[in-house]
Write a protein that holds these residues in place. Structure first.
Motif, short mmCIF file in Angstrom:
data_model
loop_
_atom_site.label_atom_id
_atom_site.label_comp_id
_atom_site.label_asym_id
_atom_site.label_seq_id
_atom_site.Cartn_x
_atom_site.Cartn_y
_atom_site.Cartn_z
N SER A 178 0.82 -1.22 0.00
CA SER A 178 0.00 0.00 0.00
C SER A 178 0.84 1.26 0.00
CB SER A 178 -0.93 0.01 1.23
OG SER A 178 -0.17 0.10 2.42
N SER A 179 2.17 1.11 -0.01
CA SER A 179 3.06 2.26 0.10
C SER A 179 3.75 2.57 -1.22
CB SER A 179 4.12 2.00 1.18
OG SER A 179 5.10 3.02 1.16
N ALA A 180 3.42 3.72 -1.80
CA ALA A 180 4.09 4.14 -3.04
C ALA A 180 5.55 4.45 -2.78
CB ALA A 180 3.38 5.36 -3.63
N VAL A 181 5.86 4.96 -1.59
CA VAL A 181 7.26 5.28 -1.30
C VAL A 181 8.11 4.02 -1.22
CG1 VAL A 181 7.12 5.32 1.23
CG2 VAL A 181 8.75 6.81 0.07
N ASP A 182 7.51 2.93 -0.71
CA ASP A 182 8.23 1.65 -0.69
C ASP A 182 8.43 1.12 -2.11
OD1 ASP A 182 8.54 1.63 2.02
OD2 ASP A 182 6.84 0.30 2.42
N HIS A 183 7.41 1.27 -2.96
CA HIS A 183 7.53 0.85 -4.35
C HIS A 183 8.62 1.65 -5.06
CE1 HIS A 183 4.33 -2.09 -5.01
NE2 HIS A 183 3.54 -1.36 -4.23
N LEU A 184 8.66 2.96 -4.80
CA LEU A 184 9.68 3.79 -5.43
C LEU A 184 11.08 3.38 -4.96
CD1 LEU A 184 10.71 6.16 -7.10
CD2 LEU A 184 10.19 7.67 -5.15
N ALA A 185 11.25 3.19 -3.66
CA ALA A 185 12.55 2.79 -3.13
C ALA A 185 13.00 1.47 -3.73
CB ALA A 185 12.48 2.69 -1.60
N GLU A 186 12.08 0.51 -3.87
CA GLU A 186 12.41 -0.79 -4.43
C GLU A 186 12.72 -0.66 -5.92
OE1 GLU A 186 13.37 -4.72 -4.23
OE2 GLU A 186 12.86 -3.35 -2.59
N TYR A 187 11.96 0.21 -6.62
CA TYR A 187 12.20 0.41 -8.05
C TYR A 187 13.60 0.99 -8.28
CZ TYR A 187 11.54 1.85 -12.88
OH TYR A 187 11.69 2.01 -14.25
N LEU A 188 13.98 1.97 -7.47
CA LEU A 188 15.31 2.55 -7.59
C LEU A 188 16.39 1.51 -7.31
CD1 LEU A 188 14.78 5.99 -5.81
CD2 LEU A 188 14.93 5.58 -8.27
N LYS A 189 16.16 0.69 -6.30
CA LYS A 189 17.14 -0.33 -5.93
C LYS A 189 17.34 -1.34 -7.06
CE LYS A 189 18.15 -3.68 -2.26
NZ LYS A 189 17.66 -4.29 -1.00
N GLU A 190 16.26 -1.69 -7.74
CA GLU A 190 16.33 -2.72 -8.78
C GLU A 190 16.78 -2.16 -10.13
OE1 GLU A 190 12.55 -4.60 -9.02
OE2 GLU A 190 12.75 -5.65 -7.10
N ASN A 191 16.42 -0.91 -10.43
CA ASN A 191 16.65 -0.38 -11.78
C ASN A 191 17.62 0.79 -11.85
OD1 ASN A 191 14.37 -1.87 -13.42
ND2 ASN A 191 13.39 -1.14 -11.54
N HIS A 192 17.86 1.45 -10.73
CA HIS A 192 18.75 2.62 -10.71
C HIS A 192 19.60 2.56 -9.44
CE1 HIS A 192 16.71 4.64 -14.11
NE2 HIS A 192 15.62 4.09 -13.60
N GLN A 193 20.50 1.61 -9.41
CA GLN A 193 21.25 1.36 -8.18
C GLN A 193 22.09 2.54 -7.74
OE1 GLN A 193 23.45 -2.30 -8.50
NE2 GLN A 193 21.63 -3.53 -8.90
N ASP A 194 22.65 3.27 -8.72
CA ASP A 194 23.47 4.43 -8.36
C ASP A 194 22.63 5.49 -7.67
OD1 ASP A 194 26.13 5.77 -8.56
OD2 ASP A 194 24.95 7.25 -9.67
N THR A 195 21.43 5.74 -8.20
CA THR A 195 20.52 6.70 -7.58
C THR A 195 20.07 6.20 -6.21
OG1 THR A 195 19.74 7.48 -9.73
CG2 THR A 195 18.33 7.92 -7.83
#
Length: 227
Positions: A178-195
């Motif tokens: 239910s958390s968009a911020v968790d989805h964003l953090a996970e998306y960055l971790k998986e697809n934009h590791q440097d960011t």
């Protein structure tokens, strides 16, 4: 390199190294980037020699304005083999960004003066940190079900905005799916590791009651103060 890497070229270089592979990359931008971080020499028959650091490769000028996808992928490998970008001559002060996000919209704040103002007792209009602020809306298609599936393009757009940042605070509400911020953090971790490595804090709050001064207070709690 004596000349600082121009901001747009710095973003392009970062995207080529760590971001999603660009769909459109012009030959002119490619030449300008390589000339900034290395050297380009004509070789004849439309071929050019790219030299960056100890790496050297041949690239052929395309028949159109844009490089083919295969050539962009080869350029990425070449740049990764060449190593990190030269250090820009700009100040090493952090570029701070804050994202306030739910499943419908992201409010993105970016530092424009590289300073965190001191808290003042007097009332003043709030633009947290003196940041430039804009919105990224999620476009929702018609969907039948309990919940609209996550739209990866929504998070990719935010990730692109965060490319220049070296200090990022994420603010959202809810937990787990239910958390968009968790989805964003996970998306960055998986697809934009440097960011993702530049995310210094993730806060869960009640967004319906969150005020700009509170956004500023949360960000100040985590970000490095430049004196």
């Amino acid at each position: 390199m004596s000349t600082p890497l121009r901001h747009d070229l710095d973003l392009l270089h970062t995207s080529l190294l760590t971001g999603k592979l660009p769909r459109n990359l012009t030959w002119a931008d490619t030449i300008e980037l390589i000339n900034q971080i290395g050297e380009v020499q004509p070789h004849g028959n439309g071929e050019f020699v790219f030299t960056v650091g100890t790496q050297r490769a041949f690239f052929k000028r395309p028949h159109t304005h844009d490089l083919a996808v295969e050539e962009i992928a080869r350029l990425r490998k070449f740049l990764r083999d060449a190593g990190p970008a030269p250090i820009s001559g700009k100040s090493s002060q952090p570029c701070r960004m804050v994202v306030v996000i739910d499943h419908h919209v992201a409010h993105v704040y970016r530092d424009v003066d590289q300073k965190v103002p001191e808290l003042e007792d007097t009332a003043h209009p709030y633009d947290p940190f003196g940041f430039r602020h804009h919105l990224i809306h999620k476009k929702e298609a018609h969907y039948e079900g309990e919940r609209i599936p996550e739209d990866k393009t929504f998070y990719e757009q935010i990730a692109r905005e965060l490319l220049p940042a070296n200090e990022i605070v994420l603010i959202g509400h809810g937990v787990g799916t239910s958390s968009a911020v968790d989805h964003l953090a996970e998306y960055l971790k998986e697809n934009h590791q440097d960011t993702s490595r530049h995310v210094i804090a993730k806060e869960t709050v009640d967004l319906s009651a969150l005020t700009p001064p509170e956004v500023e207070a949360i960000a100040k709690e985590h970000m490095i103060v430049v004196v």
